[in-house]
Design an enzyme around this catalytic site. Sequence first.
Site, short mmCIF file in Angstrom:
data_model
loop_
_atom_site.label_atom_id
_atom_site.label_comp_id
_atom_site.label_asym_id
_atom_site.label_seq_id
_atom_site.Cartn_x
_atom_site.Cartn_y
_atom_site.Cartn_z
N CYS A 1 5.67 -0.06 7.32
CA CYS A 1 5.36 1.11 6.48
C CYS A 1 6.60 1.49 5.69
O CYS A 1 7.70 1.54 6.24
CB CYS A 1 4.93 2.27 7.37
SG CYS A 1 4.51 3.75 6.44
N LEU A 2 6.41 1.78 4.40
CA LEU A 2 7.55 2.13 3.56
C LEU A 2 8.23 3.42 4.03
O LEU A 2 9.38 3.65 3.72
CB LEU A 2 7.11 2.26 2.10
CG LEU A 2 6.62 0.95 1.45
CD1 LEU A 2 6.06 1.23 0.06
CD2 LEU A 2 7.73 -0.09 1.40
N HIS B 1 -4.67 1.76 7.55
CA HIS B 1 -3.28 2.23 7.68
C HIS B 1 -3.01 3.34 6.65
O HIS B 1 -2.47 4.40 7.00
CB HIS B 1 -2.32 1.04 7.46
CG HIS B 1 -0.87 1.41 7.36
ND1 HIS B 1 0.06 0.95 8.26
CD2 HIS B 1 -0.19 2.19 6.47
CE1 HIS B 1 1.26 1.44 7.92
NE2 HIS B 1 1.13 2.18 6.84
N GLU B 2 -3.41 3.09 5.40
CA GLU B 2 -3.15 4.09 4.35
C GLU B 2 -3.97 5.36 4.59
O GLU B 2 -3.49 6.47 4.36
CB GLU B 2 -3.46 3.52 2.97
CG GLU B 2 -2.64 2.30 2.57
CD GLU B 2 -1.14 2.46 2.76
OE1 GLU B 2 -0.65 3.60 2.65
OE2 GLU B 2 -0.47 1.46 3.05
N GLY C 1 0.84 -1.19 0.00
CA GLY C 1 0.00 0.00 0.00
C GLY C 1 0.87 1.25 0.00
O GLY C 1 2.01 1.21 0.49
N HIS D 1 -2.39 7.88 6.79
CA HIS D 1 -1.39 8.75 6.15
C HIS D 1 -2.04 10.06 5.68
O HIS D 1 -1.40 11.11 5.67
CB HIS D 1 -0.76 8.06 4.94
CG HIS D 1 0.32 7.07 5.29
ND1 HIS D 1 1.50 7.45 5.88
CD2 HIS D 1 0.40 5.74 5.10
CE1 HIS D 1 2.27 6.38 6.05
NE2 HIS D 1 1.63 5.32 5.60
N GLN E 1 3.29 9.89 0.75
CA GLN E 1 4.56 9.18 0.90
C GLN E 1 5.51 9.43 -0.28
O GLN E 1 6.69 9.11 -0.20
CB GLN E 1 4.33 7.68 1.08
CG GLN E 1 3.66 7.33 2.41
CD GLN E 1 3.45 5.84 2.55
OE1 GLN E 1 2.45 5.32 2.09
NE2 GLN E 1 4.40 5.15 3.16
#
Length: 188
Positions: A113-114, A155-156, A46, A159, A51
């Site tokens: 998370c990236l 989660h996304e 995701g 952000h 990001q």
Amino acid sequence: MAIREIIEVPDPRLKQVSVPVETFDDELKTLVDDMFETMYDAPGIGLAAIQVGVPLRVLVIDLQPDDEDAEPVACDHDGHHHHHQPTKKEPRVFINPEILDPSEEHTLYQEGCLSVPEIYAEVERPSRIRARWQDLAGNTHEEDMDGLMATCLQHEMDHLEGVLFIDHLSRLKRNMALKKLEKLRKVA
Ligand code: NI
């Protein structure tokens, strides 16, 4: 398409609240294409637009990131040739997403998370949600979600509000995670 740079903690842009998409144009399509390419390259399941430094309410998710381009694996251990299908990609785009009906029941998932590389921690979130969002053409969709999809979307969506999964941890655990990340960066 292009791979864009993924920003990482403590970049202050990750705390920014993203703004709704109002124009469904080619620029938006390019952003989404780039986000998919960036996510598959990372690899991750995701990615939110912020990001890659773009403060728009746009998410991409693919719970099956592996790997359309991979050679089919052939094995012949019993004298026959079997071709295993590679996992199919399931790219999904969520523009201006909302959560309508979070369940009272919660589930713990190990999240990563990236933008917080190498750090994993269990986060508790509603097990089931109803989600509403727009697609690239601006059409509205609704769907009930559970399991990893529900967790990943939540989660996304965090952000978009400038919230990271480590913000759900106790201050002690969050500080430990950030220290560990700092250490890993020094080694690298
Ligand atoms: Ni993330």
